[in-house]
Structure formats: C-alpha cells, structure tokens
Scaffold this motif. Structure first.
Motif, PDB file in Angstrom:
ATOM      1  N   THR A  52       0.837  -1.198   0.000  1.00 30.71           N
ATOM      2  CA  THR A  52       0.000   0.000   0.000  1.00 30.71           C
ATOM      3  C   THR A  52       0.872   1.248   0.000  1.00 30.71           C
ATOM      4  O   THR A  52       1.850   1.326   0.739  1.00 30.71           O
ATOM      5  CB  THR A  52      -0.910   0.015   1.244  1.00 30.71           C
ATOM      6  OG1 THR A  52      -1.561  -1.258   1.365  1.00 30.71           O
ATOM      7  CG2 THR A  52      -1.966   1.094   1.145  1.00 30.71           C
ATOM      8  N   ARG A  53       0.497   2.212  -0.836  1.00 31.66           N
ATOM      9  CA  ARG A  53       1.179   3.502  -0.872  1.00 31.66           C
ATOM     10  C   ARG A  53       0.241   4.536  -0.255  1.00 31.66           C
ATOM     11  O   ARG A  53      -0.955   4.532  -0.518  1.00 31.66           O
ATOM     12  CB  ARG A  53       1.514   3.894  -2.304  1.00 31.66           C
ATOM     13  CG  ARG A  53       2.319   5.181  -2.404  1.00 31.66           C
ATOM     14  CD  ARG A  53       2.688   5.541  -3.832  1.00 31.66           C
ATOM     15  NE  ARG A  53       3.396   4.457  -4.465  1.00 31.66           N
ATOM     16  CZ  ARG A  53       3.213   4.082  -5.738  1.00 31.66           C
ATOM     17  NH1 ARG A  53       2.359   4.705  -6.503  1.00 31.66           N
ATOM     18  NH2 ARG A  53       3.889   3.077  -6.248  1.00 31.66           N
ATOM     19  N   PHE A  54       0.806   5.402   0.580  1.00 33.13           N
ATOM     20  CA  PHE A  54       0.037   6.439   1.266  1.00 33.13           C
ATOM     21  C   PHE A  54       0.632   7.804   0.962  1.00 33.13           C
ATOM     22  O   PHE A  54       1.843   7.934   0.796  1.00 33.13           O
ATOM     23  CB  PHE A  54       0.106   6.263   2.790  1.00 33.13           C
ATOM     24  CG  PHE A  54      -0.479   4.980   3.296  1.00 33.13           C
ATOM     25  CD1 PHE A  54      -1.837   4.871   3.557  1.00 33.13           C
ATOM     26  CD2 PHE A  54       0.338   3.888   3.547  1.00 33.13           C
ATOM     27  CE1 PHE A  54      -2.365   3.702   4.050  1.00 33.13           C
ATOM     28  CE2 PHE A  54      -0.191   2.705   4.038  1.00 33.13           C
ATOM     29  CZ  PHE A  54      -1.551   2.602   4.297  1.00 33.13           C
ATOM     30  N   GLN A  55      -0.223   8.818   0.969  1.00 29.00           N
ATOM     31  CA  GLN A  55       0.248  10.196   0.963  1.00 29.00           C
ATOM     32  C   GLN A  55      -0.682  11.002   1.855  1.00 29.00           C
ATOM     33  O   GLN A  55      -1.906  10.983   1.677  1.00 29.00           O
ATOM     34  CB  GLN A  55       0.295  10.783  -0.436  1.00 29.00           C
ATOM     35  CG  GLN A  55       0.935  12.161  -0.430  1.00 29.00           C
ATOM     36  CD  GLN A  55       1.301  12.653  -1.810  1.00 29.00           C
ATOM     37  OE1 GLN A  55       0.842  12.135  -2.811  1.00 29.00           O
ATOM     38  NE2 GLN A  55       2.142  13.660  -1.857  1.00 29.00           N
ATOM     39  N   VAL A  56      -0.099  11.670   2.838  1.00 32.66           N
ATOM     40  CA  VAL A  56      -0.864  12.553   3.712  1.00 32.66           C
ATOM     41  C   VAL A  56      -0.981  13.889   3.000  1.00 32.66           C
ATOM     42  O   VAL A  56       0.026  14.462   2.576  1.00 32.66           O
ATOM     43  CB  VAL A  56      -0.175  12.727   5.080  1.00 32.66           C
ATOM     44  CG1 VAL A  56      -0.967  13.675   5.964  1.00 32.66           C
ATOM     45  CG2 VAL A  56      -0.009  11.364   5.760  1.00 32.66           C
ATOM     46  N   ILE A  57      -2.229  14.407   2.856  1.00 32.79           N
ATOM     47  CA  ILE A  57      -2.413  15.651   2.108  1.00 32.79           C
ATOM     48  C   ILE A  57      -3.067  16.759   2.921  1.00 32.79           C
ATOM     49  O   ILE A  57      -3.051  17.910   2.499  1.00 32.79           O
ATOM     50  CB  ILE A  57      -3.204  15.414   0.803  1.00 32.79           C
ATOM     51  CG1 ILE A  57      -4.605  14.882   1.085  1.00 32.79           C
ATOM     52  CG2 ILE A  57      -2.431  14.487  -0.122  1.00 32.79           C
ATOM     53  CD1 ILE A  57      -5.502  14.833  -0.139  1.00 32.79           C
ATOM     54  N   GLY A  58      -3.673  16.441   4.076  1.00 34.71           N
ATOM     55  CA  GLY A  58      -4.330  17.482   4.850  1.00 34.71           C
ATOM     56  C   GLY A  58      -4.390  17.153   6.325  1.00 34.71           C
ATOM     57  O   GLY A  58      -4.316  15.987   6.718  1.00 34.71           O
ATOM     58  N   LEU A  59      -4.540  18.203   7.165  1.00 42.30           N
ATOM     59  CA  LEU A  59      -4.586  18.028   8.612  1.00 42.30           C
ATOM     60  C   LEU A  59      -5.477  19.097   9.238  1.00 42.30           C
ATOM     61  O   LEU A  59      -5.372  20.274   8.882  1.00 42.30           O
ATOM     62  CB  LEU A  59      -3.170  18.131   9.188  1.00 42.30           C
ATOM     63  CG  LEU A  59      -3.033  18.027  10.708  1.00 42.30           C
ATOM     64  CD1 LEU A  59      -3.418  16.635  11.200  1.00 42.30           C
ATOM     65  CD2 LEU A  59      -1.610  18.376  11.129  1.00 42.30           C
ATOM     66  N   GLN A  60      -6.334  18.673  10.141  1.00 45.32           N
ATOM     67  CA  GLN A  60      -7.124  19.578  10.980  1.00 45.32           C
ATOM     68  C   GLN A  60      -6.892  19.169  12.426  1.00 45.32           C
ATOM     69  O   GLN A  60      -6.952  17.981  12.742  1.00 45.32           O
ATOM     70  CB  GLN A  60      -8.611  19.467  10.664  1.00 45.32           C
ATOM     71  CG  GLN A  60      -9.003  19.905   9.276  1.00 45.32           C
ATOM     72  CD  GLN A  60     -10.492  19.766   9.060  1.00 45.32           C
ATOM     73  OE1 GLN A  60     -11.274  20.435   9.710  1.00 45.32           O
ATOM     74  NE2 GLN A  60     -10.870  18.888   8.151  1.00 45.32           N
ATOM     75  N   THR A  61      -6.642  20.123  13.293  1.00 44.44           N
ATOM     76  CA  THR A  61      -6.437  19.835  14.710  1.00 44.44           C
ATOM     77  C   THR A  61      -7.327  20.748  15.548  1.00 44.44           C
ATOM     78  O   THR A  61      -7.831  21.768  15.059  1.00 44.44           O
ATOM     79  CB  THR A  61      -4.966  20.052  15.121  1.00 44.44           C
ATOM     80  OG1 THR A  61      -4.624  21.410  14.866  1.00 44.44           O
ATOM     81  CG2 THR A  61      -4.030  19.122  14.373  1.00 44.44           C
ATOM     82  N   GLY A  62      -7.511  20.379  16.808  1.00 41.94           N
ATOM     83  CA  GLY A  62      -8.221  21.231  17.755  1.00 41.94           C
ATOM     84  C   GLY A  62      -9.713  21.345  17.539  1.00 41.94           C
ATOM     85  O   GLY A  62     -10.331  22.301  18.012  1.00 41.94           O
ATOM     86  N   LEU A  63     -10.332  20.395  16.862  1.00 40.64           N
ATOM     87  CA  LEU A  63     -11.779  20.451  16.629  1.00 40.64           C
ATOM     88  C   LEU A  63     -12.509  20.009  17.898  1.00 40.64           C
ATOM     89  O   LEU A  63     -12.261  18.920  18.408  1.00 40.64           O
ATOM     90  CB  LEU A  63     -12.179  19.547  15.462  1.00 40.64           C
ATOM     91  CG  LEU A  63     -11.536  19.871  14.109  1.00 40.64           C
ATOM     92  CD1 LEU A  63     -11.875  18.793  13.099  1.00 40.64           C
ATOM     93  CD2 LEU A  63     -11.995  21.228  13.622  1.00 40.64           C
TER      94      LEU A  63
END
Length: 186
Positions: A64-75
């Motif tokens: 499996t190949r992965f790519q992280v493209i976005g992040l949201q924190t503190g919700l």
C-alpha cells in the motif's frame, strides 16, 4: 486420409517454439527512454475550511502507498448527516490518499492507523466519528486503485500532534501484518 494443412500448421508452431519466436527487427534497447513518462493533469483544488495542506512525499508499507495531504487539529466537535457530536478531548482529522500500486487486490483497514502525539502515545481512530462522518473502516483496493479519505482521531485536548503511523496490507502470499510507516505532521 491425410490432413496436410494441420501438419503444416504443426510444423510452423514447432519451428516458432524451437527458435524462441525470434523477430526479424532490430533488437530493442534496454537503455532508459529520453521521453518522460506522461503524467495526469489533475486540477489542484482548495483545502477544506479549517484544514491545512500537508506536503509529505508518498510512503509505502507492504502493498500500500500512502500520501498525507491534509490536517485539521483542535476540533471540539463535528456535524454529521444526522448528529452533532463533541470530542472528549479534541478531534484531529488526517486526510490521506491510499493507493494499491500492485496487480492484485489489497485491503485498507482504517482501524489499524495510529496518530502519534508528541509524548509518543499512539491513538487509534475514533470509530464513532469515523462512522458518523461516513468514512470507511475497511475497504478493498483493487489493482491500481487510489482513494482519498479522512482518519478521525479523538485525542486529549492538551496533546500535540507529531505524526501518523500508516499500515498497509502485507504483500500477496505473506502472512501477518506490516510494521507501518510514520509520516511527520509537524
């Protein structure tokens, strides 16, 4: 009664097998081509409200190949199609692209993915948030299939996000599980 056309076809087939089906053209070069491989022209799109883009290179774990493209924190909470829900601490959402670059089917299991906080603690996905936001628990990935999805985590309010550890499917014929690969989120 003799069947000359069948004998002739058999002789031609035997000759081709014995000669290795060698062609009469010039030998093909194994040197790399000077022509670059064409690429898909995908239209860039804006990140979602509250999300920041992550420019991490693709990583591979197992098949499996992965790519992280976005992040949201503190919700502090979220709205689903039929619910509003508050975090026990804070919700963190990691947007990833999951790809099966192989020729055989593989499987993605969201329940194996971990969010690593600055203190080294590994947090599993929040299954309720994942279901409410209509994100998959598991899904089959066909050969050369790519999918984009969110991983929802509920971590302590004061925790700082450090990385995500992504787990792929082991190669075909290999039992057990993979070690995972970490992608920094700081």
């Amino acid at each position: 009664m003799r069947t000359p056309p069948l004998r002739f076809a058999g002789a031609v087939l035997a000759g081709a097998v014995l000669t290795g089906c060698a062609g009469t053209g010039p030998p093909e070069s194994t040197a790399p081509s000077a022509t670059p491989t064409p690429a898909y022209a995908l239209t860039p799109r804006p990140v979602r409200p509250g999300e920041r883009p992550v420019n991490a290179p693709p990583v591979t774990d197992g098949d499996t190949r992965f790519q992280v493209i976005g992040l949201q924190t503190g919700l502090s909470g979220f709205f689903g199609t039929h619910a509003e829900w508050q975090a026990k601490g804070q919700y963190v959402v990691v947007r990833i692209v999951v790809e099966n670059p192989g020729r055989a089917n593989s499987r993605f299991d969201a329940k194996r993915q971990k969010l690593i906080t600055a203190d080294g603690t590994a947090h599993g996905i929040d299954r309720f948030a994942q279901a409410t936001k209509r994100q998959p628990d598991t899904l089959p990935l066909g050969a050369e299939v790519r999918i984009e999805l969110d991983l929802w985590f509920d971590i302590p309010k004061e925790a700082r996000v450090a990385a995500v550890q992504l787990f792929g499917d082991p190669p075909l014929g290999v039992g057990g599980s993979t070690d995972g690969v970490k992608v920094a989120l700081t």
